[in-house]
Design an enzyme around this catalytic site. Sequence first.
Site, PDB file in Angstrom:
ATOM      1  N   ASP A  82       0.825  -1.205   0.000  1.00 51.64           N
ATOM      2  CA  ASP A  82       0.000   0.000   0.000  1.00 51.64           C
ATOM      3  C   ASP A  82       0.863   1.261   0.000  1.00 51.64           C
ATOM      4  O   ASP A  82       1.925   1.299   0.626  1.00 51.64           O
ATOM      5  CB  ASP A  82      -0.909  -0.024   1.230  1.00 51.64           C
ATOM      6  N   GLU A 136       1.634  -0.173  -4.888  1.00 56.37           N
ATOM      7  CA  GLU A 136       0.747   0.911  -5.282  1.00 56.37           C
ATOM      8  C   GLU A 136       1.604   2.158  -5.514  1.00 56.37           C
ATOM      9  O   GLU A 136       1.909   2.899  -4.602  1.00 56.37           O
ATOM     10  CB  GLU A 136      -0.303   1.172  -4.198  1.00 56.37           C
TER      11      GLU A 136
END
Length: 656
Positions: free
Chosen positions: A343, A372
Amino acid sequence: MNREIEFFINYSPHRICTVFYCPFEFKRITCIIIRIIFENKENIKMKNIYFLFFAFVLMLAPGCETQMEAERVPSWAKEAVWYQIFPERFNNGDINNDPAPVDMQAAWPFEFAADWKVTPWISDWYSMRPWEKNTGKDFYWNVGTRRYGGDIQGILDKLDYLKELGINAVYLNPVFEAPSLHKYDAAMYRHIDDNFGPDPDGDKTIVKKENPADESTWQWTSADKLFLKLIKECHNRDIKIIIDGVFNHCGTSFWAFRDVMEKQQKSNYAGWFTIKEWDDPDTEENEFDWEGWYGIRSLPELKENEQGLIDPIAAHLKKIVNRWMDPDGDGNPEDGIDGWRLDVADMVDINFWKKFRVWVKDINPDAYITGEVWWEDWDNDVMTNASDWLQGDAFDAVMNYRFGRAVKHLVINEETKITPSAFIDSLKNLQRDYHPDNLAVLMNYFGSHDTERLATMVQNPEASVDHLGIPGPDRYVNIEKPSPDGYKKMKLAAAMQLTLPGAPAIYYGDEAGMWGPDDPDCRKPMVWPGLEYENESGDPFGRKRNTDEVKFNDDIFSWYKKLIGIRNSYEAFSIGTLKFFLIDDDNNLLGYKRKWKEQEFFVIVNSSSNSVKTILPLKKMNKKDNLKDLISSKVFSAESGEYTFNLPPFSIMILN
């Protein structure tokens, strides 16, 4: 005992086997043997003999540069068809573990209706329940308090559904213990959320007996064990599974942060966070303040230096990696997850991710790491060139929204629609930026838990990806179900996703025809066949709208299943070459060839709202008298060396 000798003695049979097929492991173990010899042999002549021998072996090893390139990314990831699951909203397989307000106290909005209940799975998303109306708050405040009860058992129950669809790789949004519905505010990384398992109360009792900083005290909760069963059942079906690693920030209920809140400067973990002000015990006010992700106080940021996350945090996370990638610690990673999705990865220094990669690949050289890495400049709609993360020492892939945006601009946009030539330029930019192996394993996305769904992109064609947002009192967003023509666009986009380079990533429910704007509206409960759902007639601000029937869309599912089946049946669509043979900007026609060994396919796309006739000299390229469309099963015959095709609006042919 010498560290290298200990490593070699403990080298498991599974990993010894990797020496013979993994160049990286061959070089690594050979180097270790050389070091052992030099540190443990006193005879200088013997040292020289061994050195010459192993230097010779090292040069002849299968680890030459050409073969090392072949191991740049996991080979299985090139043929992956990803399915992203948001656990709380996928399927409620066990109503006895449903969360209660006590489980959610540390999550926004930090308060709940006195008569709060789990929201019925089949209810109208935009219609507030009686207990929500009693709060006096608006729709979007109440959505933050909703729970639908999705859990690990619910995922287990639907693995055969995923297998039928053709899925061979699953990515789960966060599953670690956390108070929120999304789980990006971890309370700990060592346990699966107890409301995802069969015995929440029993799991809480187990956790209380542990020392979070001492892994020798860690046990396996019922939720953990069920998750390990999920891994096993995925592997039994030849489905890979990766999970979300949220290591930039945690939640205020995170065990180390709670210790800091209680002990302030005296906490052993005071250096794990950026504290802006400590509490003054001589005042009634609590002055304690800290740095949160994007200023969000409920998400304290973990401390970094120039090397990324500081050493104590990194040491803890290494234990977490070991726990979930090799749960029984026997050196065989088959019982563990197959990789990580990381993330907000660009917000953690890349030096940490380079260390992280070593941890992961040391356990399982075939593991997959995707990050990400998304926006360079959100305000100006500039997406990141993530090549710095894909040099072979950090990630294998990133979430490739750049691909989805290019397809959207070609197929969905109207006033700002791009031509086939412009679309090809977008793909060439990706080819320029990324190594071919990385390009093959990028997760090609349209929508996700962070954006509007693909079906809602169709309803709002001029909105930039991730910029649509949600409706507001004075802000219009089309929240309704697409029309049949809208679904044609969606089907074409999906077909291109499944026939172009990169690993297609499907957000749960897209294959069921689900729609929804940005977070939280993209996180509706999954629409399952066999359930009778309330019609969607509500509006978050009480405005008039059409009533939409909510049910599993068999046509969309069949389309995805067919296209996934085609991709899985022919390697040309995953690892084959790409060549464009038709570029007709006037008629919005695009043709590309996918080829691998003897497999050769011609894909023709009509991205316009008009029917188009085209005549193509494909006979010269394929030497066949007939071509068959794999989608419609229609057979075309060449006349004078040319084929004639009539393409309906927003249609695609896959010819072989």
